[in-house]
Design a protein around this motif. Structure first.
Motif, PDB file in Angstrom:
ATOM      1  N   ASP A 288      -8.013 -57.328  12.815  1.00 44.20           N
ATOM      2  CA  ASP A 288      -6.694 -57.300  12.024  1.00 44.20           C
ATOM      3  C   ASP A 288      -6.901 -57.070  10.600  1.00 44.20           C
ATOM      4  N   VAL A 289      -8.118 -57.295  10.054  1.00 42.81           N
ATOM      5  CA  VAL A 289      -8.219 -57.020   8.720  1.00 42.81           C
ATOM      6  C   VAL A 289      -9.746 -56.354   8.448  1.00 42.81           C
ATOM      7  N   LEU A 307      -8.581 -47.923   9.678  1.00 41.12           N
ATOM      8  CA  LEU A 307      -7.101 -47.655   9.189  1.00 41.12           C
ATOM      9  C   LEU A 307      -6.547 -46.980  10.337  1.00 41.12           C
ATOM     10  N   ARG A 312      -5.226 -54.131   8.533  1.00 40.86           N
ATOM     11  CA  ARG A 312      -4.920 -54.137   7.168  1.00 40.86           C
ATOM     12  C   ARG A 312      -6.330 -53.867   6.330  1.00 40.86           C
ATOM     13  N   THR A 331      -3.570 -49.361   0.742  1.00 43.19           N
ATOM     14  CA  THR A 331      -4.687 -50.384   0.944  1.00 43.19           C
ATOM     15  C   THR A 331      -4.649 -51.385  -0.069  1.00 43.19           C
ATOM     16  N   THR A 332      -5.087 -52.749   0.312  1.00 45.90           N
ATOM     17  CA  THR A 332      -4.787 -53.620  -0.778  1.00 45.90           C
ATOM     18  C   THR A 332      -6.387 -53.632  -1.433  1.00 45.90           C
ATOM     19  N   ALA A 347      -2.746 -60.846   3.599  1.00 40.98           N
ATOM     20  CA  ALA A 347      -2.864 -59.500   4.303  1.00 40.98           C
ATOM     21  C   ALA A 347      -2.357 -60.138   5.852  1.00 40.98           C
ATOM     22  N   HIS A 350       1.216 -60.285   7.070  1.00 40.62           N
ATOM     23  CA  HIS A 350       2.250 -59.312   7.106  1.00 40.62           C
ATOM     24  C   HIS A 350       1.511 -58.016   8.179  1.00 40.62           C
ATOM     25  N   GLU A 351       2.528 -57.562   8.743  1.00 39.40           N
ATOM     26  CA  GLU A 351       2.226 -56.462   9.445  1.00 39.40           C
ATOM     27  C   GLU A 351       2.499 -54.913   8.898  1.00 39.40           C
ATOM     28  N   LEU A 352       1.866 -54.094   9.588  1.00 35.44           N
ATOM     29  CA  LEU A 352       1.898 -52.800   8.915  1.00 35.44           C
ATOM     30  C   LEU A 352       3.698 -52.240   9.185  1.00 35.44           C
ATOM     31  N   GLU A 356       3.808 -46.659   7.452  1.00 34.18           N
ATOM     32  CA  GLU A 356       2.491 -46.808   7.413  1.00 34.18           C
ATOM     33  C   GLU A 356       1.840 -46.281   8.592  1.00 34.18           C
ATOM     34  N   ARG A 360      -0.853 -42.922   8.843  1.00 33.69           N
ATOM     35  CA  ARG A 360      -2.306 -43.016   9.202  1.00 33.69           C
ATOM     36  C   ARG A 360      -2.402 -42.316  10.332  1.00 33.69           C
TER      37      ARG A 360
END
Length: 381
Positions: A288-289, A307, A312, A331-332, A347, A350-352, A356, A360
């Motif tokens: 997920d991250v 990515l 995320r 990106t964050t 992060a 929230h979903e992409l 976005e 990608r």
């Protein structure tokens, strides 16, 4: 036209294997591989099957065994002499640069002046080598035909370190990516929950991946200490994954990281076995991250894969990626590791967006082997 190439490279690196497999063999090259480090044997079956000659250094050098610098130069001369017997070669290509290996490439170029000599920085060999180490490379880079890098930032770095003449013959070319196709294949038959279950992780809990190899530069311990500042109930709802399948020979560091990970109040998974393309793709799709906190990075394949797979991404602000800016991929960023815990919770909330995801998807179009192949082959001509 003869197509005989000598690669001076890491025989145990999947990047070397992929370069041979996706670029040299399809274009009809006969390959001799000089291993720059001790052979792991990982890809020996592949090399045998595809007729790649892997050089074996059998020189014992008893007279200079106790004098490191003399031993280095004696080994370069001995190996150059043995490699000359395997030639001639049309191309000499150094991958991952050091004074020792460049000296070997230079000696062989003198034996065959008509050969093209290409020298490729992989990233850390340019960005993390000391000033002394870089200075020792300069005389060789001044006389090779081409230098390659993987980032516009590295082109500028070459100019700063080695001067305008070397920068002028520096080409920005990327290694092609094969995992994009693997990600597509896995994604067609497994959703994110199934990918998590593949690794024994709860399907209903977020997966956070810290770094992509076992090097201490990924700051695993610092990131784990930071995460412990979060409420226990938050951490208990997460799964942490540390991919430590390559990148370090320091067993004590690995053991310390594993102990710290196991002490976390959440599900943790420390991966240690080599992962092929499908396994890597499955891990990317389970995430997920993804958190990246290394000092320097030459647009690593792992970052691209996470990515493309839809994770995320949290990355250190000091890591600059013009490639992502060009595609509009966001990106964050964090400027201090202390910011990571809070940013992780944000992060995961929230979903992409569809936009976005679409941006990608362009990574596969721009950085596949089909796209980058001609850039490499042009250097050989």
């Amino acid at each position: 036209m003869s197509k005989r190439i000598l690669l001076i490279a890491d025989a145990g690196s999947f990047w070397t294997k992929r370069y041979i497999e996706n670029l040299l063999l399809p274009d009809g090259w006969t390959v001799t591989l000089f291993p720059i480090w001790e052979r792991s044997g990982r890809f020996d079956d592949f090399y045998r099957t595809h007729g790649v000659t892997v050089y074996e250094d059998r020189h014992t050098l008893p007279l200079v065994r106790r004098v490191p610098r003399l031993r280095l130069w004696a080994r370069v001369r001995a190996n150059a002499r043995s490699l000359k017997a395997l030639g001639p070669f049309d191309v000499i290509h150094n991958h991952y640069l050091s004074q020792r290996d460049l000296a070997l490439g230079c000696a062989l170029r003198k034996a065959w002046p008509q050969a093209r000599w290409v020298c490729s920085f992989w990233g850390s060999d340019l960005m993390r080598s000391t000033g002394v180490e870089l200075k020792r490379m300069a005389r060789y880079l001044a006389v090779c035909d081409h230098v390659t890098v993987h980032s516009a930032l590295q082109v500028r770095r070459v100019g700063e370190v080695f001067g305008p003449e070397t920068q002028a013959k520096t080409a920005l070319v990327y290694f092609g990516q094969t995992v994009y196709q693997d990600i597509d294949t896995v994604r067609a038959r497994m959703d994110r929950a199934a990918c998590k279950e593949h690794f024994g992780l709860p399907a209903d809990k977020p997966v956070v991946c810290l770094g992509y190899n076992a090097s201490p530069t990924h700051q695993h311990l610092e990131l784990l200490r930071g995460l412990r500042t979060l409420p226990r109930e938050t951490l208990e709802n997460w799964s942490l994954v540390l991919q430590m399948t390559y990148g370090s020979d320091d067993d004590s560091y690995f053991d310390t990281v594993r102990e710290a990970a196991e002490a976390m109040p959440c599900r943790t998974l420390v991966l240690t076995e080599f992962m092929d393309g499908v396994e890597s793709a499955t891990l990317r799709l389970a995430a997920d991250v993804f958190v990246l906190a290394i000092p320097t990075d030459a647009f690593s394949a792992s970052l691209q894969e996470y990515l493309y797979a839809g994770a995320r991404v949290l990355r250190a602000k000091w890591l600059r990626y013009p490639q992502l800016e060009e595609l509009g991929i966001s990106t964050t960023e964090f400027s201090e590791l202390s910011q990571v815990p809070a940013l992780l919770t944000q992060a995961l909330a929230h979903e992409l967006s569809a936009e976005e995801v679409e941006k990608r998807a362009m990574l596969k179009v721009k950085y596949s082997w089909d796209t980058v192949r001609e850039g490499w082959l042009a250097l050989y001509r």
